[in-house]
Design an enzyme around this catalytic site. Structure first.
Site, short mmCIF file in Angstrom:
data_model
loop_
_atom_site.label_atom_id
_atom_site.label_comp_id
_atom_site.label_asym_id
_atom_site.label_seq_id
_atom_site.Cartn_x
_atom_site.Cartn_y
_atom_site.Cartn_z
N ASP A 123 0.85 -1.38 -0.07
CA ASP A 123 -0.18 0.02 0.03
C ASP A 123 0.78 1.31 -0.08
O ASP A 123 0.25 2.34 0.20
CB ASP A 123 -1.01 0.08 1.31
CG ASP A 123 -1.96 -1.08 1.00
OD1 ASP A 123 -2.80 -1.00 -0.11
OD2 ASP A 123 -2.26 -1.80 1.78
N ASP A 186 -6.18 -4.60 -5.70
CA ASP A 186 -5.87 -3.07 -5.29
C ASP A 186 -4.66 -3.02 -5.69
O ASP A 186 -4.55 -1.67 -5.58
CB ASP A 186 -5.89 -3.26 -3.77
CG ASP A 186 -7.25 -3.78 -3.11
OD1 ASP A 186 -7.52 -5.01 -3.48
OD2 ASP A 186 -7.87 -3.41 -1.87
#
Length: 402
Positions: A123, A186
């Site tokens: 992330d 993602d």
């Protein structure tokens, strides 16, 4: 009651039904977003949030607690940490007011260690590019650029050349067959960090890694109808695909709304960075299956295949991500289809502005966002990434000349 009266009542009922339907459709067709009003609304919400920031290491507002009023605060290491400072940078861009630049810089600098610490997951793009990336774009300050480049190098350490993708979770996660190699949809968003770095002083290999990840994901992460699996597990030594599963969706075979939104946004961005028509074609395919299944107000249920629909929660964050992506995709696709994407983006933005603002008793921007439904967390609430992408979509609408 005589026959004539019954006929009049029936006619009146039909007219009321038609008027309601026409009103709802007209609401969507009226795509003139009041940017001035939305900017004022957003600034008011951010000011209220800032006024309650705790003097603590956990001072980044992530999502609303169950009381519907108070924020849950997280540290710089939380995967959502970059969205908050990103919102503040977008407030600066929307309004031009220096106060937002000062606050955005303050919270961005808290995230600096992420670029240099051992990588705990994929992330970094969400965390660093949304904060430091926007910071450099809007200020040109060299110190911000250096942090983005360091973060890109850190993210690249998760790349497995035997598989061709970046490892998403370098740790044990349920159903991910650790220590095998897992990749979630993602991760497509985080490729932008690598592409940007490769053009702004980073190694050429960062570009190569990003393209490899996009191509490998394209080959393994999608069903025949171009709906996305949430996660794919690969053999870390051979690159063989072991299984395609979900982690946050309703089922392995279902289309999780936010997962599909990451695919739409991700492949649109990959086309921008590579100009490879294969990615433009694929961006349209993953977009079209999403658009074909939307409810009338264009804000999806959290998973398109939840059997509880229409009594399932929505995910306004997915609508915000897709609206932002379609403003861009509409520029790349020629003719009527490109115009259709642009129109859909405007309609989505209009729907969010009219019907999905957060409740007055809190200081979030959007409501009705669903985070991790299977885990029972952050359901029908407000989460900072929904607010971030809503602001981004407004900015893209603004920059396109409206």
């Amino acid at each position: 009651m005589n026959k004539r009266i019954k006929q009049l009542i029936a006619i009146k009922s039909i007219c009321v039904s038609v008027l309601v339907t026409v009103s709802a459709c007209s609401s969507l067709r009226n795509t003139d977003i009041n940017l001035e009003a939305e900017t004022a609304y957003i600034q008011n919400r951010l000011e209220r949030t800032l006024s309650n920031i705790p003097n603590d290491k956990k001072n980044i507002p992530r999502s609303l607690l169950e009381d519907g009023r108070s924020w849950k605060y997280v540290s710089y290491q939380d995967w959502t940490s970059g969205f908050w400072s990103g919102e503040l940078w977008y407030a600066y861009e929307l309004s031009g007011q220096e106060k937002w630049k000062e606050q955005a810089g303050r919270f961005s600098k808290e995230l600096k260690p992420l670029a240099y610490e051992p990588v705990i997951d994929h992330d970094l793009g969400f965390q660093v590019f949304n904060s430091f990336g926007n910071a450099f774009r809007l200020t040109g300050e060299e110190s911000y650029r250096r942090v983005v480049l360091a973060a890109a190098d850190s993210l690249a350490t998760l790349f497995n050349p035997k598989v061709g993708t970046i490892l998403s979770w370098p740790r044990s996660v349920p159903n991910m067959e650790w220590p095998q190699h897992n990749t979630i949809i993602d991760n497509m968003i985080n490729l932008e960090l690598l592409f940007w770095a490769s053009k702004n002083g980073g190694a050429d290999s960062l570009y190569t890694i990003a393209v490899s990840h996009a191509k490998t994901t394209m080959a393994n992460h999608f069903r025949d109808d171009y709906s996305s699996y949430h996660a794919v597990v690969y053999d870390r030594e051979t690159g063989r695909r072991i299984k395609q599963v979900t982690h946050q969706g309703f089922a392995d075979s279902s289309m999780w709304a936010r997962g599909q939104s990451w695919a739409i946004y991700g492949y649109t961005m990959v086309y921008r960075e590579t100009k490879d028509p294969v990615f433009l074609d694929f961006a349209q395919k993953v977009t079209d299956v999403y658009l074909d299944r939307l409810p009338k107000d264009l804000v999806p249920y959290w998973d398109f295949d939840d059997p509880k629909i229409p009594n399932a929660p929505r995910d306004a964050s997915a609508a915000a991500v897709v609206a932002s992506a379609l403003f861009e995709l509409g520029q790349y696709v020629p003719g009527d289809k490109g115009a259709m994407y642009r129109k859909k983006a405007e309609e989505m933005l209009n729907s969010l502005a009219q019907h999905y603002h957060a409740a007055d008793e809190n200081s979030a921007i959007l409501g009705q966002v669903t985070g991790h439904y299977p885990n029972g967390t952050e359901i029908n609430t407000s989460i900072n990434y929904g607010d971030y992408y809503y602001m981004e979509a407004l900015l893209r609408y603004k920059h396109l000349g409206n």
